[in-house]
Design a protein around this motif. Structure first.
Motif, PDB file in Angstrom:
ATOM      1  N   LEU A  27      -4.583   5.536   0.428  1.00 42.52           N
ATOM      2  CA  LEU A  27      -4.593   4.581  -0.939  1.00 42.52           C
ATOM      3  C   LEU A  27      -4.127   3.249  -0.723  1.00 42.52           C
ATOM      4  N   GLY A  28      -3.003   3.217   0.162  1.00 45.51           N
ATOM      5  CA  GLY A  28      -2.591   1.991   0.581  1.00 45.51           C
ATOM      6  C   GLY A  28      -3.251   1.114   1.583  1.00 45.51           C
ATOM      7  N   ARG A  61       2.496  -1.065  -5.052  1.00 45.80           N
ATOM      8  CA  ARG A  61       3.702  -1.556  -5.376  1.00 45.80           C
ATOM      9  C   ARG A  61       4.747  -1.433  -4.241  1.00 45.80           C
ATOM     10  N   LEU A  62       4.796   0.056  -3.928  1.00 47.78           N
ATOM     11  CA  LEU A  62       5.907   0.344  -3.074  1.00 47.78           C
ATOM     12  C   LEU A  62       5.671  -0.035  -1.690  1.00 47.78           C
ATOM     13  N   VAL A  63       4.518   0.100  -1.373  1.00 45.76           N
ATOM     14  CA  VAL A  63       4.344  -0.727  -0.071  1.00 45.76           C
ATOM     15  C   VAL A  63       4.356  -2.034   0.149  1.00 45.76           C
ATOM     16  N   LEU A 115       5.890  -1.834   4.085  1.00 44.25           N
ATOM     17  CA  LEU A 115       5.440  -1.030   4.854  1.00 44.25           C
ATOM     18  C   LEU A 115       3.841  -1.389   5.357  1.00 44.25           C
ATOM     19  N   ASP A 116       3.549  -2.544   5.093  1.00 38.06           N
ATOM     20  CA  ASP A 116       2.212  -2.997   5.656  1.00 38.06           C
ATOM     21  C   ASP A 116       2.349  -4.328   6.361  1.00 38.06           C
ATOM     22  N   ASN A 117       3.582  -4.411   7.253  1.00 35.49           N
ATOM     23  CA  ASN A 117       3.748  -5.629   8.006  1.00 35.49           C
ATOM     24  C   ASN A 117       3.050  -5.556   9.305  1.00 35.49           C
ATOM     25  N   GLU A 142      -0.593   7.638  -8.421  1.00 37.77           N
ATOM     26  CA  GLU A 142      -1.399   6.555  -9.151  1.00 37.77           C
ATOM     27  C   GLU A 142      -1.387   5.133  -7.938  1.00 37.77           C
ATOM     28  N   GLN A 143      -2.614   4.745  -7.816  1.00 37.83           N
ATOM     29  CA  GLN A 143      -2.715   3.757  -6.765  1.00 37.83           C
ATOM     30  C   GLN A 143      -1.914   2.549  -7.127  1.00 37.83           C
TER      31      GLN A 143
END
Length: 324
Positions: free
Chosen positions: A283-284, A250-252, A257-259, A244-245
């Motif tokens: 997805l992220g 949320r996990l990213v 993980l998006d730094n 689920e996107q």
């Protein structure tokens, strides 16, 4: 490696293409989302002509493959093993020539949407679909999707299966893998040596990361130097092969993980790692995410440095336990 411009897909406008270009654009297939539900795929099929690739393999009963026993109507059989390297190095990427022949036999062609279909009864199934998706995208096919939940989700929605075996219309595509989403062994060495900056992400279960177990083709247990653990199982929530996107976003955020740091996903053979790549990149929406397809198996076979490698006695004990 150079990215193929012969397979950039539909929806690209080129200046000065004239009236025939406008006609082609008017009939271009709509763009797929990276994940499609069974209902979305059923609706898409009514208004477009996607190429459905059923990558399942194995038998449903004696002498009858799972594909022959029932598949999404119109799907072409493209078993996952055909997308992989040899047993000694399963993560090895096929050559451009081999992929060209394979894609042509399946009917992969410029501008035609492609949907990858897996069984959907395990998270490993999704990894197979993600690896195929990654291969197609690296070859320049950009109108792509995975059937979220696979055949299991399709049948759960009471959608019909077919038992015929449609013959694909061969294409004339020429494949040249691009570099955008592929990390090579040399790329990893440059990261490990500090010549390039990126975060190496180990997609395997923790026991592999800790050097407590190893793939049968790996020369030794352990992980790549400086690697961070983020197992592929983290992405799944409501079903065994459903992502689920909202969960991805949320996990990213929770795991930073998006730094802005480049990310390289790896595992044993580029299978589980493909799920991490798909979730992060597709997805992220994170740019500069790559997959190291050969992963730990090839790295360890080359005798390159690793972390979390057990001592000789511990390694011997692990080998003895694997015999029983």
């Amino acid at each position: 490696m150079q990215r193929s411009v012969a397979a950039l897909g539909a929806g690209i406008v080129v200046a000065g293409f004239g009236i025939h270009g406008f006609a082609a654009l008017a009939h271009a297939a709509p763009q797929l989302s990276p994940l499609v539900s069974p209902a979305e795929l059923a609706a898409f099929k009514r208004g477009a002509d996607p190429l459905l690739l059923d990558i399942r393999q194995g038998e449903a009963s004696e002498g009858v493959s799972v594909y022959e026993a029932g598949h999404v109507p119109g799907a072409v059989h493209a078993p996952y093993a055909r997308w992989r390297g040899p047993a000694a190095n399963p993560g090895e990427v096929l050559s451009d020539a081999a992929l060209t022949d394979f894609f042509r036999s399946l009917g992969v062609e410029e501008g035609r949407p492609v949907v990858v279909i897996h069984q959907g009864d395990s998270i490993s199934d999704f990894g197979a679909a993600a690896r195929v998706y990654w291969t197609l995208k690296s070859a320049g096919i950009d109108n792509l999707a995975i059937l979220n939940g696979g055949v299991e989700a399709w049948t759960a929605e009471e959608l019909a299966l077919a038992t015929d075996s449609p013959a694909p219309q061969p294409s004339e595509i020429t494949v040249s893998l691009g570099e955008a989403w592929i990390a090579t062994r040399d790329d990893i060495r440059a990261i490990v040596d500090g010549e390039e900056s990126a975060t190496l992400i180990d997609a395997r279960p923790e026991a592999f990361y800790n050097g407590e177990t190893a793939h049968g083709a790996a020369a030794r247990p352990g992980t790549l130097p400086q690697a961070r653990l983020f197992t592929h199982a983290n992405w799944f929530g409501s079903g065994p092969a459903v992502i689920e996107q909202e969960t991805v976003r949320r996990l990213v955020a929770e795991n930073s993980l998006d730094n802005g740091e480049a990310l390289v996903s790896f595992c044993n053979t580029g299978h589980w790692a493909a799920t991490n790549w798909f979730a992060l990149s597709e997805l992220g929406g994170i740019e500069n995410v790559k997959l190291y397809p050969e992963s730990v198996v090839a790295w360890s076979q080359a005798g390159l440095p690793m972390d979390n490698v057990p001592g000789r006695l511990q390694h011997l004990w692990m080998s003895v336990k694997s015999w029983f």
